[in-house]
Design an enzyme around this catalytic site. Structure first.
Site, PDB file in Angstrom:
ATOM      1  N   ASP A   1     -34.282  33.207 -27.236  1.00 52.84           N
ATOM      2  CA  ASP A   1     -34.843  32.042 -27.909  1.00 52.84           C
ATOM      3  C   ASP A   1     -35.717  32.564 -29.053  1.00 52.84           C
ATOM      4  OD1 ASP A   1     -37.148  32.998 -26.730  1.00 52.84           O
ATOM      5  OD2 ASP A   1     -37.780  31.057 -25.924  1.00 52.84           O
TER       6      ASP A   1
ATOM      7  N   TYR B   1     -28.690  29.312 -24.300  1.00 56.55           N
ATOM      8  CA  TYR B   1     -30.077  29.534 -23.890  1.00 56.55           C
ATOM      9  C   TYR B   1     -30.345  28.947 -22.506  1.00 56.55           C
ATOM     10  CZ  TYR B   1     -34.951  28.990 -23.061  1.00 56.55           C
ATOM     11  OH  TYR B   1     -36.164  29.026 -22.440  1.00 56.55           O
TER      12      TYR B   1
ATOM     13  N   GLU C   1     -36.965  23.927 -18.670  1.00 55.71           N
ATOM     14  CA  GLU C   1     -36.349  24.699 -19.755  1.00 55.71           C
ATOM     15  C   GLU C   1     -35.889  23.803 -20.900  1.00 55.71           C
ATOM     16  OE1 GLU C   1     -36.673  27.712 -20.345  1.00 55.71           O
ATOM     17  OE2 GLU C   1     -37.352  28.416 -18.392  1.00 55.71           O
TER      18      GLU C   1
HETATM   19  N1  ADE Z   1     -40.276  29.195 -22.929  1.00 53.79           N
HETATM   20  C1  ADE Z   1     -39.205  28.563 -22.451  1.00 53.79           C
HETATM   21  N2  ADE Z   1     -39.007  28.806 -21.161  1.00 53.79           N
HETATM   22  C2  ADE Z   1     -39.997  29.629 -20.797  1.00 53.79           C
HETATM   23  C3  ADE Z   1     -40.332  30.244 -19.595  1.00 53.79           C
HETATM   24  N3  ADE Z   1     -39.600  30.036 -18.508  1.00 53.79           N
HETATM   25  N4  ADE Z   1     -41.398  31.051 -19.591  1.00 53.79           N
HETATM   26  C4  ADE Z   1     -42.103  31.237 -20.718  1.00 53.79           C
HETATM   27  N5  ADE Z   1     -41.864  30.672 -21.867  1.00 53.79           N
HETATM   28  C5  ADE Z   1     -40.809  29.872 -21.923  1.00 53.79           C
END
Ligand code: ADE
Length: 330
Positions: free
Chosen positions: A143, A125, A43
């Protein structure tokens, strides 16, 4: 704004999204793990960086630093080196600061939104993403992808660079959240933003939410965002050579890229210019920078404070990305 979806309409949207995600989701390495550490790594890497870029870094990172403890104990230079090329290096330092905090507090992440938020390097986030995906907490992520999906779905004209809009979008994301499976739901909204509800040329015709999407015929009008103008900037860096070695220095604390290596700025007080040999363009925050490289010599009595390195040695150092390009070009 037109009327907000009713409870029943949110439910219809949720089901349509979940159905789509089940069959369309990409098989990504961080979707195969339940390890909160690995999920946190993914993440943090995925913030401001695309999936295709993150993929190789994620695997390498977990080989180098497989646990919170190994990351907490690592040399900072090794951590920065492993992040080289991903950009926004603060994330790497934050991740290590987080690892140290986790190790100090018993070795694992708390399963609680407030406690997650209180840790260094974890903002709303990350708390929502890690909390929901690793622990099933009912926290909705917001996000860039989610903002795009929601503002289009509801044809929301609010400027997303304003804090009030963020608050509003968080409330909408909370309403949309699937309380029964927040992990899947959050990933599904982000996936929709990444695969269908694209910034440009969104694929509305095959979108699972098209029937109730108010913005679908003018999707590219959303999200509304006041632009910060890009500013053109020129800079000149010096290539100072000694045989097969080139002069480089480490950026001190307090400057952008601190801790990374780079070629020095050309300094007419200390150096004499020979000729322009390369030009590299890059973007950083609001700047569009044209970086010129000139071969140069030290003036008498001016001296280096960094070091001279061969091409092989430079490969082992973490370079700021445009300087890495220049190093490889040399
Ligand atoms: N962008 C950031 N984290 C994500 C996730 N877990 N799945 C898809 N897009 C992402």
């Amino acid at each position: 704004m037109k009327s907000l979806p009713t409870k029943k309409q949110w439910q219809t949207l949720r089901l349509a999204l979940a159905d789509w995600y089940k069959s369309a989701k990409r098989d990504l390495p961080w979707r195969r793990t339940t390890d909160p550490y690995a999920i946190t790594v993914s993440e943090l890497m995925l913030q401001q960086t695309q999936v295709v870029t993150v993929m190789p870094y994620y695997g390498r990172w977990l080989k180098l630093f497989p646990t919170w403890r190994s990351l907490a104990n690592a040399e900072e230079s090794a951590v920065i080196k492993a992040w080289e090329g991903l950009g926004y290096y603060r994330r790497a330092r934050n991740l290590q600061a987080l690892a140290k905090a986790v190790v100090n507090e018993g070795g694992s992440l708390p399963r609680d939104g407030e406690k997650l938020l209180a840790l260094p390097g974890i903002g709303p986030y990350t708390a929502a993403a890690v909390g929901s995906i690793a622990f099933g907490l009912t926290l909705a992520v917001v996000d860039g992808n989610v903002m795009r999906v929601l503002t289009r779905l509801l044809a929301l004209p609010d400027d997303i660079s304003r804090p009030q809009t963020r608050v509003k979008l968080q409330a909408l994301a909370d309403q949309f959240l699937d309380q029964g499976d927040p992990a899947t739901h959050n990933q599904a909204v982000m996936e929709l933003g990444a695969m269908i509800c694209l910034p440009r040329k969104p694929m509305c015709l095959i979108c699972p939410l098209r029937n109730r999407c108010i913005g679908r015929d003018r999707a590219e009008e959303f999200p509304v965002k006041t632009r910060t103008k890009t500013v053109q900037r020129m800079e000149t860096v010096a290539i100072l050579r000694r045989g097969k070695r080139f002069y480089c220095e480490q950026v001190p604390i307090g400057k952008p890229w601190h801790g990374l290596w780079r070629f020095p700025d050309f300094d007419p007080a200390r150096m004499e210019k020979d000729e322009v040999v390369a030009q590299i363009k890059y973007g950083i925050t609001k700047y569009s920078v044209t970086m010129q490289a000139v071969t140069a010599r030290w003036k008498p009595r001016a001296g280096p404070t960094g070091g001279y390195f061969t091409a092989e040695e430079m490969e082992t150092l973490a370079f700021a990305s445009p300087h890495r390009k220049l190093a490889r070009w040399l």
